[in-house]
Design a protein around this motif. Structure first.
Motif, PDB file in Angstrom:
ATOM      1  N   ALA A 185       0.820  -1.219   0.000  1.00  0.00           N
ATOM      2  CA  ALA A 185       0.000   0.000   0.000  1.00  0.00           C
ATOM      3  C   ALA A 185       0.849   1.263   0.000  1.00  0.00           C
ATOM      4  O   ALA A 185       0.352   2.351  -0.288  1.00  0.00           O
ATOM      5  CB  ALA A 185      -0.927   0.009   1.218  1.00  0.00           C
ATOM      6  N   VAL A 186       2.127   1.128   0.313  1.00  0.00           N
ATOM      7  CA  VAL A 186       3.032   2.278   0.397  1.00  0.00           C
ATOM      8  C   VAL A 186       3.950   2.275  -0.827  1.00  0.00           C
ATOM      9  O   VAL A 186       4.587   1.268  -1.132  1.00  0.00           O
ATOM     10  CB  VAL A 186       3.869   2.230   1.685  1.00  0.00           C
ATOM     11  N   THR A 187       4.002   3.420  -1.537  1.00  0.00           N
ATOM     12  CA  THR A 187       4.875   3.573  -2.700  1.00  0.00           C
ATOM     13  C   THR A 187       5.703   4.838  -2.539  1.00  0.00           C
ATOM     14  O   THR A 187       5.586   5.563  -1.535  1.00  0.00           O
ATOM     15  CB  THR A 187       4.044   3.666  -3.997  1.00  0.00           C
ATOM     16  N   SER A 188       6.494   5.133  -3.547  1.00  0.00           N
ATOM     17  CA  SER A 188       7.336   6.326  -3.497  1.00  0.00           C
ATOM     18  C   SER A 188       6.517   7.611  -3.571  1.00  0.00           C
ATOM     19  O   SER A 188       7.037   8.698  -3.317  1.00  0.00           O
ATOM     20  CB  SER A 188       8.345   6.295  -4.655  1.00  0.00           C
ATOM     21  N   ARG A 189       5.235   7.517  -3.907  1.00  0.00           N
ATOM     22  CA  ARG A 189       4.360   8.688  -3.956  1.00  0.00           C
ATOM     23  C   ARG A 189       3.519   8.823  -2.687  1.00  0.00           C
ATOM     24  O   ARG A 189       2.729   9.748  -2.556  1.00  0.00           O
ATOM     25  CB  ARG A 189       3.409   8.595  -5.157  1.00  0.00           C
ATOM     26  N   THR A 190       3.669   7.921  -1.761  1.00  0.00           N
ATOM     27  CA  THR A 190       2.793   7.865  -0.587  1.00  0.00           C
ATOM     28  C   THR A 190       3.414   8.590   0.602  1.00  0.00           C
ATOM     29  O   THR A 190       4.577   8.379   0.938  1.00  0.00           O
ATOM     30  CB  THR A 190       2.517   6.406  -0.189  1.00  0.00           C
ATOM     31  N   SER A 191       2.619   9.421   1.229  1.00  0.00           N
ATOM     32  CA  SER A 191       2.986   9.984   2.524  1.00  0.00           C
ATOM     33  C   SER A 191       2.278   9.174   3.600  1.00  0.00           C
ATOM     34  O   SER A 191       1.064   8.953   3.526  1.00  0.00           O
ATOM     35  CB  SER A 191       2.569  11.461   2.621  1.00  0.00           C
ATOM     36  N   VAL A 192       3.020   8.722   4.584  1.00  0.00           N
ATOM     37  CA  VAL A 192       2.471   7.912   5.672  1.00  0.00           C
ATOM     38  C   VAL A 192       2.307   8.789   6.901  1.00  0.00           C
ATOM     39  O   VAL A 192       3.211   9.547   7.277  1.00  0.00           O
ATOM     40  CB  VAL A 192       3.379   6.713   5.988  1.00  0.00           C
ATOM     41  N   LEU A 193       1.131   8.698   7.516  1.00  0.00           N
ATOM     42  CA  LEU A 193       0.829   9.461   8.716  1.00  0.00           C
ATOM     43  C   LEU A 193       0.475   8.487   9.831  1.00  0.00           C
ATOM     44  O   LEU A 193      -0.518   7.764   9.741  1.00  0.00           O
ATOM     45  CB  LEU A 193      -0.348  10.400   8.424  1.00  0.00           C
ATOM     46  N   VAL A 194       1.288   8.457  10.882  1.00  0.00           N
ATOM     47  CA  VAL A 194       1.041   7.586  12.031  1.00  0.00           C
ATOM     48  C   VAL A 194       0.400   8.423  13.134  1.00  0.00           C
ATOM     49  O   VAL A 194       0.893   9.502  13.477  1.00  0.00           O
ATOM     50  CB  VAL A 194       2.350   6.946  12.546  1.00  0.00           C
TER      51      VAL A 194
END
Length: 458
Positions: free
Chosen positions: A377-386
């Motif tokens: 689900a995570v790619t180089s275009r993805t921002s992850v927010l925890v």
């Protein structure tokens, strides 16, 4: 203005700013003009005039009124008509007088009785101006004005529950509602009187800091009560619209900011090689992908709940949003997100498999589960927010799994609803996770808004 009044006004405006009402120099000058024109004789008129000069946004009036009562009190010392500390009045006599005032809808008498109630039943300590303390909670607990409704309605020959005692049920309901409102006003009068007296003893600045109600944007997620959480939910959609506008403007500025060097040089040929008219590259509008990893355990569920609803309301600003929730097991809950839900976190806990074996948070196990099952689900275009407090209940933090997740994303941010001073204390592993991803303190809606509008990549 009279001597000392300019300093009082400056202190008043400073207290408003400290409580989130952004009044500056020009507003202070306007407020001084208001005082010069209206004078100090008519306090209600002065309150309205100053509010017109100093209040600029919806939702700030409650803060203004509470601060005004501290810096421009209705009286000094004990209220006019209230009894002295040594005078005696029984509880039954006070309740009888209060019932009569409620029956007559006499607000002046209610205000007098608020001072009486504090004098007789609200004192903590010796009651002197040098060291006395007044407790509105203690006074109201003894007087119990809410129990007078039935007696007041009986005085009026009506039924408290709105039943048709005399053939006029609508009148009964209206009278009961009016009495309830008067009782609520009396409770507010007692509380305001206690704050006014305490301000004289402990200082106005101290009382403004601790007794003025916070705006919804300044309420801390971890300490908010049920009423405050409901107020926060009502701010989701208006806040989402404002933040979406800011993100769109930020995206436009970024897209226009790159100069097309080749076209600029060509244009400069007509001006002798001087680039008088720079050419910009054609904007390539892109919207970021966003993945949320949300701790929905009891300690931080309110924070995660609000943030999920806010992001969902802003979904048009992202090309894709996927939401994963966990307590000690990670599960995708994108399909459960509904911005009309009253308690999204509770719904997720009931319908998704976010906990196994026990009900305590385990960030390490959850991150390991995400890497094993959902890393695609995570790619180089993805921002992850925890979203979470990083309190791992002394379990293994699995920094390797979190590092693998962060390395795969465009950027990874962690929003922590605890104060920075609490990070790393007890079972908190915030400092360790903070070495891998940017960790930001996010205790209030105000801080959350700042993060989304200023730091979130677009």
């Amino acid at each position: 203005m009279t001597a000392g009044l300019p300093e009082r006004l400056v202190e008043f405006v400073g207290a408003l700013r400290a409580n989130g009402v952004n009044s500056g120099t020009s507003e202070t000058i306007d407020a001084a003009d208001v005082i010069g024109i209206l004078g100090m004789d008519d306090r209600p008129r002065l309150r309205e005039g100053l509010s017109a000069a100093l209040v600029r946004r919806e939702g700030q009036r409650e803060v203004f009124d509470a601060t005004f009562d501290i810096y421009f009190p209705s009286a000094v010392g004990r209220s006019t008509g209230s009894i002295g500390a040594g005078d005696d009045i029984s509880l039954d006599e006070l309740r009888e007088q209060l019932a009569a005032a409620l029956d007559a809808s006499d607000r002046d008498d209610l205000r007098r009785l608020a001072g009486v109630a504090l004098d007789r039943f609200g004192q903590v300590g010796d009651g002197s101006q040098a060291g006395g303390v007044w407790s509105s909670y203690q006074a109201l607990n003894r007087v119990a004005p809410q129990t007078l409704l039935a007696g007041v309605m009986k005085r009026k020959g009506l039924a408290a529950n709105g039943d048709a005692a005399d053939g006029r049920p609508v009148d009964e309901r209206l009278a009961a509602d009016e009495t309830r409102e008067l009782i609520a006003e009396f409770r507010s009068m007692v509380a305001a009187e206690a704050v006014r007296r305490m301000a004289e003893v402990r200082g106005r600045e101290r009382m403004a800091k601790y007794t003025v109600p916070k705006r919804a944007e300044q309420v801390e997620f971890l300490t908010a009560n049920a009423l405050q959480l409901e107020q926060l939910r009502r701010t989701v959609r208006p806040l989402a619209r404002r933040l979406a506008t800011r993100l769109a403007a930020k995206r436009r500025r970024r897209n226009r900011g790159r100069i097309d060097v080749r076209k600029t040089i060509r244009r400069s040929m007509s001006t002798g090689g001087v680039p008088m008219r720079p050419a910009f590259e054609k904007p390539r509008p892109t919207r970021p992908e966003l993945v949320l990893l949300c701790d929905v355990s009891g300690s931080v569920s309110a924070f995660s709940n609000f943030t999920m609803l806010l992001v969902q309301a802003m979904k048009g600003e992202f090309s894709r949003i996927r939401v994963f929730a966990f307590v000690n097991a990670m599960a995708e809950v994108t399909h459960l997100i509904d911005d009309d839900s009253t308690d999204l976190a509770a719904r997720i806990v009931q319908e998704a498999e976010v906990a196994r074996w026990h009900g305590s948070s385990d960030y390490g196990q959850s991150f390991a589960g995400f890497v094993a099952d959902h890393l695609h689900a995570v790619t180089s275009r993805t921002s992850v927010l925890v979203l979470g407090d990083a309190r791992n209940n002394y379990g293994e933090p699995r920094l390797d799994a979190f590092r693998q997740l962060a390395a795969r994303s465009r950027r990874t941010f962690w929003l922590n609803p605890e104060r920075v001073s609490s990070w790393g204390i007890g079972d908190s592993v915030a400092i360790e996770y903070g070495t891998i991803a940017e960790m930001h303190e996010c205790r209030t809606v105000e801080q959350l808004s700042h993060f989304i509008s200023r730091l979130l990549p677009v």
